[in-house]
Design a protein around this motif. Structure first.
Motif, mmCIF file in Angstrom:
data_model
loop_
_atom_site.group_PDB
_atom_site.id
_atom_site.type_symbol
_atom_site.label_atom_id
_atom_site.label_comp_id
_atom_site.label_asym_id
_atom_site.label_seq_id
_atom_site.Cartn_x
_atom_site.Cartn_y
_atom_site.Cartn_z
ATOM 1 N N GLN A 157 -7.892 10.346 6.088
ATOM 2 C CA GLN A 157 -7.213 11.334 5.247
ATOM 3 C C GLN A 157 -7.628 11.194 3.788
ATOM 4 N N GLU A 158 -7.884 9.956 3.350
ATOM 5 C CA GLU A 158 -8.335 9.742 1.972
ATOM 6 C C GLU A 158 -9.731 10.327 1.784
ATOM 7 N N ARG A 159 -10.625 10.092 2.736
ATOM 8 C CA ARG A 159 -11.982 10.648 2.647
ATOM 9 C C ARG A 159 -11.971 12.168 2.634
ATOM 10 N N LEU A 160 -11.003 12.758 3.323
ATOM 11 C CA LEU A 160 -10.877 14.217 3.340
ATOM 12 C C LEU A 160 -10.250 14.751 2.069
ATOM 13 N N GLY A 161 -9.732 13.849 1.226
ATOM 14 C CA GLY A 161 -9.151 14.271 -0.038
ATOM 15 C C GLY A 161 -7.701 14.701 0.058
ATOM 16 N N VAL A 162 -7.060 14.420 1.193
ATOM 17 C CA VAL A 162 -5.677 14.831 1.390
ATOM 18 C C VAL A 162 -4.717 13.864 0.698
ATOM 19 N N ILE A 163 -5.025 12.563 0.796
ATOM 20 C CA ILE A 163 -4.154 11.544 0.210
ATOM 21 C C ILE A 163 -4.970 10.558 -0.610
ATOM 22 N N ALA A 206 -12.461 16.422 -2.357
ATOM 23 C CA ALA A 206 -12.954 15.860 -3.616
ATOM 24 C C ALA A 206 -13.334 14.416 -3.390
ATOM 25 N N GLN A 207 -14.393 13.992 -4.044
ATOM 26 C CA GLN A 207 -14.783 12.586 -4.018
ATOM 27 C C GLN A 207 -14.207 11.943 -5.268
ATOM 28 N N VAL A 208 -13.390 10.930 -5.064
ATOM 29 C CA VAL A 208 -12.723 10.261 -6.169
ATOM 30 C C VAL A 208 -13.163 8.807 -6.187
ATOM 31 N N MET A 209 -13.533 8.329 -7.372
ATOM 32 C CA MET A 209 -13.861 6.916 -7.502
ATOM 33 C C MET A 209 -12.833 6.287 -8.440
ATOM 34 N N SER A 210 -12.518 5.035 -8.192
ATOM 35 C CA SER A 210 -11.590 4.312 -9.051
ATOM 36 C C SER A 210 -12.388 3.527 -10.068
ATOM 37 N N MET A 218 0.846 -1.173 0.000
ATOM 38 C CA MET A 218 0.000 0.000 0.000
ATOM 39 C C MET A 218 0.894 1.240 0.000
ATOM 40 N N ARG A 219 0.550 2.171 -0.875
ATOM 41 C CA ARG A 219 1.274 3.439 -0.937
ATOM 42 C C ARG A 219 0.307 4.570 -0.657
ATOM 43 N N LEU A 220 0.804 5.613 -0.033
ATOM 44 C CA LEU A 220 0.008 6.799 0.235
ATOM 45 C C LEU A 220 0.573 7.926 -0.613
ATOM 46 N N ILE A 221 -0.272 8.534 -1.436
ATOM 47 C CA ILE A 221 0.142 9.585 -2.347
ATOM 48 C C ILE A 221 -0.592 10.875 -1.984
ATOM 49 N N ALA A 222 0.164 11.964 -1.849
ATOM 50 C CA ALA A 222 -0.439 13.258 -1.512
ATOM 51 C C ALA A 222 -1.252 13.783 -2.691
ATOM 52 N N LYS A 223 -2.498 14.165 -2.411
ATOM 53 C CA LYS A 223 -3.350 14.751 -3.442
ATOM 54 C C LYS A 223 -3.340 16.270 -3.363
ATOM 55 N N LYS A 224 -2.836 16.789 -2.244
ATOM 56 C CA LYS A 224 -2.696 18.232 -2.058
ATOM 57 C C LYS A 224 -1.549 18.440 -1.071
ATOM 58 N N PRO A 225 -0.993 19.632 -1.020
ATOM 59 C CA PRO A 225 0.095 19.871 -0.072
ATOM 60 C C PRO A 225 -0.352 19.560 1.354
ATOM 61 N N CYS A 226 0.509 18.851 2.106
ATOM 62 C CA CYS A 226 0.153 18.441 3.456
ATOM 63 C C CYS A 226 1.429 18.211 4.276
#
Length: 161
Positions: free
Chosen positions: A33-39, A72-76, A1-9
Motif C-alpha cells: 500500500q505504501e508503494r502504491l502511494g495509498v499510505i 507518488a514516489q516519496v523519499m524520506s 509503527m503507524r500507518l497514515i493515509a496519504k489519500k482517501p481510502c
C-alpha cells in the motif's frame, strides 16, 4: 509503527481520509500500500516524524520525488535537529537573504528539503545550483585523490653520469 493515509481510502470496512491514522491490523500488506502511494508507514517515537537513533535525533522529511496521477514516489530525507532549524531559518528569509544563506550550505539534504518545500523560484534555483556545485566538487575530489595520473613536476631525471 503507524500507518497514515496519504489519500482517501478504505480498510477494514472503514473510510480514512488524508492524514488519518489507520490501525495496522486493518492493512494486510502495508508495504504494498505504501508503494502504491495509498499510505505512509511511519516508525516514530511520538510525532510521526521523529526517529531516535544512536547518532542522535533525526527528523525524516517526506519529499515527493515523482507524482503520476494516483501514485507518488516519496523519499524520506533525514535531517538532524540543527539542519532542520537551518532549513526553517532559510525559509523565513526573503529571497535575496535566502539565496545568500544557501551559498554557505554544505549539507546536501538541507538543499534537497529547501528545494522541495520552498515554493519561491529564486530559492529553488539557488538550492539546485548549490547542490550541483557541492556534488561536482565531491566528484572532483574523488577523481583527484585516486589513480596514478602523471603530472608535471613529479618526474625527476638522473643527471649523474
Amino acid at each position: 509503527m503507524r500507518l497514515i493515509a496519504k489519500k482517501p481510502c478504505s480498510f477494514g470496512g472503514q473510510s480514512f481520509f488524508v492524514n488519518d491514522e489507520i490501525p495496522a491490523e486493518f492493512v494486510a500488506c502495508a508495504e504494498v500500500q505504501e508503494r502504491l502511494g495509498v499510505i505512509a508507514i511511519v516508525e516514530d517515537v511520538a510525532t510521526g516524524i521523529l526517529e531516535t537513533g544512536s547518532t542522535g535525533d533525526t527528523v525524516l522529511v517526506p519529499v515527493v520525488k515523482e507524482e503520476d496521477g494516483d501514485t507518488a514516489q516519496v523519499m524520506s530525507v533525514p535531517l538532524s535537529i540543527g539542519e532542520t532549524q537551518h532549513v526553517f531559518a532559510i525559509m523565513q528569509m526573503n529571497v535575496p537573504e535566502a539565496e545568500e544563506a544557501i551559498e554557505k550550505v554544505t549539507e546536501e539534504n538541507v538543499l534537497i528539503v529547501l528545494h522541495a518545500c520552498d515554493s519561491r523560484t529564486g530559492v529553488k534555483k539557488a538550492a539546485q545550483k548549490r547542490a550541483t556545485n557541492i556534488s561536482s566538487k565531491q566528484t572532483e575530489t574523488n577523481e583527484s585523490t585516486g589513480g596514478n595520473d602523471f603530472s608535471e613536476g613529479t618526474v625527476t631525471e638522473d643527471t649523474t653520469e
